[in-house]
Design a protein around this motif. Sequence first.
Motif, PDB file in Angstrom:
ATOM      1  N   PRO A 106       9.842   9.257   2.756  1.00  0.00           N
ATOM      2  CA  PRO A 106       9.216   8.712   1.540  1.00  0.00           C
ATOM      3  C   PRO A 106      10.202   8.603   0.389  1.00  0.00           C
ATOM      4  CG  PRO A 106       8.643  11.003   1.823  1.00  0.00           C
ATOM      5  CD  PRO A 106       9.366  10.602   3.076  1.00  0.00           C
ATOM      6  N   LYS A 107       9.912   7.707  -0.508  1.00  0.00           N
ATOM      7  CA  LYS A 107      10.658   7.654  -1.766  1.00  0.00           C
ATOM      8  C   LYS A 107      10.393   8.944  -2.525  1.00  0.00           C
ATOM      9  CE  LYS A 107       8.313   3.919  -2.563  1.00  0.00           C
ATOM     10  NZ  LYS A 107       7.873   3.508  -1.217  1.00  0.00           N
ATOM     11  N   ALA A 159       0.850  -1.186   0.000  1.00  0.00           N
ATOM     12  CA  ALA A 159       0.000   0.000   0.000  1.00  0.00           C
ATOM     13  C   ALA A 159       0.885   1.236   0.000  1.00  0.00           C
ATOM     14  CB  ALA A 159      -0.927   0.000   1.221  1.00  0.00           C
ATOM     15  N   GLU A 160       0.619   2.137  -0.930  1.00  0.00           N
ATOM     16  CA  GLU A 160       1.412   3.354  -1.051  1.00  0.00           C
ATOM     17  C   GLU A 160       0.516   4.578  -0.863  1.00  0.00           C
ATOM     18  OE1 GLU A 160       4.702   3.707  -1.496  1.00  0.00           O
ATOM     19  OE2 GLU A 160       5.164   1.572  -1.713  1.00  0.00           O
ATOM     20  N   VAL A 161       1.057   5.594  -0.181  1.00  0.00           N
ATOM     21  CA  VAL A 161       0.425   6.918  -0.128  1.00  0.00           C
ATOM     22  C   VAL A 161       1.253   7.798  -1.052  1.00  0.00           C
ATOM     23  CG1 VAL A 161      -0.265   8.869   1.306  1.00  0.00           C
ATOM     24  CG2 VAL A 161      -0.362   6.531   2.233  1.00  0.00           C
ATOM     25  N   PHE A 162       0.705   8.039  -2.241  1.00  0.00           N
ATOM     26  CA  PHE A 162       1.437   8.691  -3.319  1.00  0.00           C
ATOM     27  C   PHE A 162       1.018  10.155  -3.417  1.00  0.00           C
ATOM     28  CE2 PHE A 162       1.722   8.918  -8.259  1.00  0.00           C
ATOM     29  CZ  PHE A 162       2.925   9.595  -8.190  1.00  0.00           C
ATOM     30  N   ARG A 188      -1.069  17.375   8.135  1.00  0.00           N
ATOM     31  CA  ARG A 188      -1.037  17.461   9.585  1.00  0.00           C
ATOM     32  C   ARG A 188      -2.181  16.697  10.240  1.00  0.00           C
ATOM     33  NH1 ARG A 188       2.626  20.274  11.763  1.00  0.00           N
ATOM     34  NH2 ARG A 188       2.878  21.668   9.984  1.00  0.00           N
ATOM     35  N   ASP A 189      -3.345  16.678   9.583  1.00  0.00           N
ATOM     36  CA  ASP A 189      -4.495  15.977  10.173  1.00  0.00           C
ATOM     37  C   ASP A 189      -4.815  14.675   9.461  1.00  0.00           C
ATOM     38  OD1 ASP A 189      -5.349  17.013   7.804  1.00  0.00           O
ATOM     39  OD2 ASP A 189      -7.217  17.890   8.570  1.00  0.00           O
ATOM     40  N   LYS A 190      -3.876  14.188   8.614  1.00  0.00           N
ATOM     41  CA  LYS A 190      -4.092  12.922   7.910  1.00  0.00           C
ATOM     42  C   LYS A 190      -3.536  11.768   8.742  1.00  0.00           C
ATOM     43  CE  LYS A 190      -5.577  14.727   3.897  1.00  0.00           C
ATOM     44  NZ  LYS A 190      -5.668  16.136   4.298  1.00  0.00           N
ATOM     45  N   THR A 191      -4.142  10.617   8.601  1.00  0.00           N
ATOM     46  CA  THR A 191      -3.725   9.442   9.362  1.00  0.00           C
ATOM     47  C   THR A 191      -2.394   8.885   8.872  1.00  0.00           C
ATOM     48  OG1 THR A 191      -6.028   8.849   9.722  1.00  0.00           O
ATOM     49  CG2 THR A 191      -4.390   7.125  10.097  1.00  0.00           C
ATOM     50  N   ALA A 192      -2.242   8.833   7.543  1.00  0.00           N
ATOM     51  CA  ALA A 192      -1.048   8.224   6.954  1.00  0.00           C
ATOM     52  C   ALA A 192      -0.233   9.271   6.208  1.00  0.00           C
ATOM     53  CB  ALA A 192      -1.438   7.104   6.004  1.00  0.00           C
ATOM     54  N   LEU A 193       1.082   9.261   6.427  1.00  0.00           N
ATOM     55  CA  LEU A 193       1.976  10.179   5.733  1.00  0.00           C
ATOM     56  C   LEU A 193       2.390   9.592   4.379  1.00  0.00           C
ATOM     57  CD1 LEU A 193       4.316  11.321   8.647  1.00  0.00           C
ATOM     58  CD2 LEU A 193       2.402  12.583   7.627  1.00  0.00           C
ATOM     59  N   PRO A 194       2.849  10.419   3.452  1.00  0.00           N
ATOM     60  CA  PRO A 194       3.259   9.916   2.139  1.00  0.00           C
ATOM     61  C   PRO A 194       4.392   8.902   2.231  1.00  0.00           C
ATOM     62  CG  PRO A 194       3.035  12.306   2.101  1.00  0.00           C
ATOM     63  CD  PRO A 194       2.923  11.894   3.532  1.00  0.00           C
ATOM     64  N   THR A 195       4.301   7.901   1.362  1.00  0.00           N
ATOM     65  CA  THR A 195       5.376   6.927   1.200  1.00  0.00           C
ATOM     66  C   THR A 195       6.156   7.168  -0.090  1.00  0.00           C
ATOM     67  OG1 THR A 195       3.932   5.364   0.047  1.00  0.00           O
ATOM     68  CG2 THR A 195       4.048   5.192   2.459  1.00  0.00           C
ATOM     69  N   PHE A 196       5.577   7.979  -0.969  1.00  0.00           N
ATOM     70  CA  PHE A 196       6.200   8.258  -2.271  1.00  0.00           C
ATOM     71  C   PHE A 196       5.750   9.642  -2.725  1.00  0.00           C
ATOM     72  CE2 PHE A 196       5.827   7.280  -7.081  1.00  0.00           C
ATOM     73  CZ  PHE A 196       7.074   7.805  -7.346  1.00  0.00           C
ATOM     74  N   ILE A 197       6.718  10.501  -3.083  1.00  0.00           N
ATOM     75  CA  ILE A 197       6.420  11.857  -3.554  1.00  0.00           C
ATOM     76  C   ILE A 197       7.085  12.053  -4.912  1.00  0.00           C
ATOM     77  CG2 ILE A 197       6.742  14.331  -3.142  1.00  0.00           C
ATOM     78  CD1 ILE A 197       6.801  13.733  -0.153  1.00  0.00           C
ATOM     79  N   GLU A 198       6.292  12.505  -5.878  1.00  0.00           N
ATOM     80  CA  GLU A 198       6.818  12.866  -7.206  1.00  0.00           C
ATOM     81  C   GLU A 198       6.491  14.318  -7.483  1.00  0.00           C
ATOM     82  OE1 GLU A 198       6.527  14.126 -11.092  1.00  0.00           O
ATOM     83  OE2 GLU A 198       4.676  13.138 -10.447  1.00  0.00           O
ATOM     84  N   LEU A 199       7.498  15.115  -7.838  1.00  0.00           N
ATOM     85  CA  LEU A 199       7.314  16.545  -8.075  1.00  0.00           C
ATOM     86  C   LEU A 199       7.804  16.919  -9.461  1.00  0.00           C
ATOM     87  CD1 LEU A 199       8.609  18.063  -4.689  1.00  0.00           C
ATOM     88  CD2 LEU A 199       6.236  17.565  -5.318  1.00  0.00           C
ATOM     89  N   ASP A 200       6.901  17.478 -10.254  1.00  0.00           N
ATOM     90  CA  ASP A 200       7.238  18.075 -11.544  1.00  0.00           C
ATOM     91  C   ASP A 200       6.442  19.364 -11.625  1.00  0.00           C
ATOM     92  OD1 ASP A 200       7.858  18.777 -14.102  1.00  0.00           O
ATOM     93  OD2 ASP A 200       7.024  17.004 -15.073  1.00  0.00           O
ATOM     94  N   ILE A 201       6.917  20.413 -10.939  1.00  0.00           N
ATOM     95  CA  ILE A 201       6.117  21.626 -10.746  1.00  0.00           C
ATOM     96  C   ILE A 201       6.843  22.871 -11.258  1.00  0.00           C
ATOM     97  CG2 ILE A 201       4.530  20.820  -8.977  1.00  0.00           C
ATOM     98  CD1 ILE A 201       6.420  21.686  -6.834  1.00  0.00           C
TER      99      ILE A 201
END
Length: 378
Positions: free
Chosen positions: A330-331, A197-200, A297-310
């Motif tokens: 996170p990855k 399970a991933e939080v992306f 801040r109020d989420k149960t699960a923090l990200p496990t994978f972050i992708e940024l193209d901004i």
Amino acid sequence: MLTFEEEIEKLKPLMDCDADEAYSFLAPLMAEPVKRPVVLYAAGKTCERIYKYLWTKGIQVSAICDKNKQGMFLDSGLTIIPPSELYQNYRNAWIVVCTFNYSVDAIAQLCESGIREKNILRATYSTNIAYFSKEEFFANPSLYQGYQYAFELASDDVGKSVVLDVLRKDMTGTHYLKKTSKLPTELQYFDFEFGDAEVFVQAGCYIGDTVEEFIRFRGDNPNDIIYTFEGDSVNYEISKHNLEKYPNVFLEKLGLWDKDDVLFFSDGRGPRSRVQGFSTDSGAPSFRVTSLDNYFRDKTALPTFIELDIEGSEPEALLGAKEILRKAKPKLAICVYHSQDHLYRIPKIIQEINPNYKRFRFIQTADDSISDTVLFVD
């Protein structure tokens, strides 16, 4: 692979060839001793690079012309002249149009004003994507040390080769890309070992294509949760339509920054829309930005994978995710090609936030371009 210093020594003669290739559009001017004046048209960064290149070749520039700028050009001793003076005094000169994006209009205006087209030379794309010359690189310790830092941080020879390739591009504008540095399209951002399970976190969403690629890559895993961010109004509506069928995708009309704020946005530019940070006469719309730390801040699960193209806001987004990077590690798949210093500035930010990140991989993901460099960190 050799040390950075040794690799640079090997590259030196190639850099000279690269530069000559990047400025090959000047060949008619340099084919014989210059008897006519040389005028550079459009006094921007490209003009500075062309001026310095001609100086190294012993060719004197007679004038700099720009319809919007005035004053002294660098420390050249040349005062920037208006087009009217060019038409009056330099009608038979070589005119080098030092802009790529507006060159068609510039050449048309010159020809309409009586300049012969055979006397007009147009800067090519290479000179618009080069950031500095070989001389500037070796004279500027921060430049040299920046690329050295990225080279030595790279976890494998492929990444080290990519750093050297990008250096050559940044120095000369020429595109050299080793085949070993490419990734298949389906792995553009996903070259990691993933869990059940991933939080992306994905930004910017554009039209939702990267989110859908991840869903396909994961086999439509129902355990994944995806948060995606898009500030462009048009892109947001398209993404909303494309992603509404996925119950585990949460689309936010927000930009990512280092804090909650209201900034301005260059809207309606498709994949090139970006945070502008300040208002302009063009009426850029205001929009909200947030930090990932505040958002989660109020989420149960923090990200496990972050992708940024901004489109250049990657450093601010990472600085706004300090708590997440420290707590969850996170990855990361971060684009490092939107600004010259991102190749070494972004990994340094990550390393300073969490020194426990150990693997830094620089990868080229485009088939025929050296511009699209992604940093994979875990």
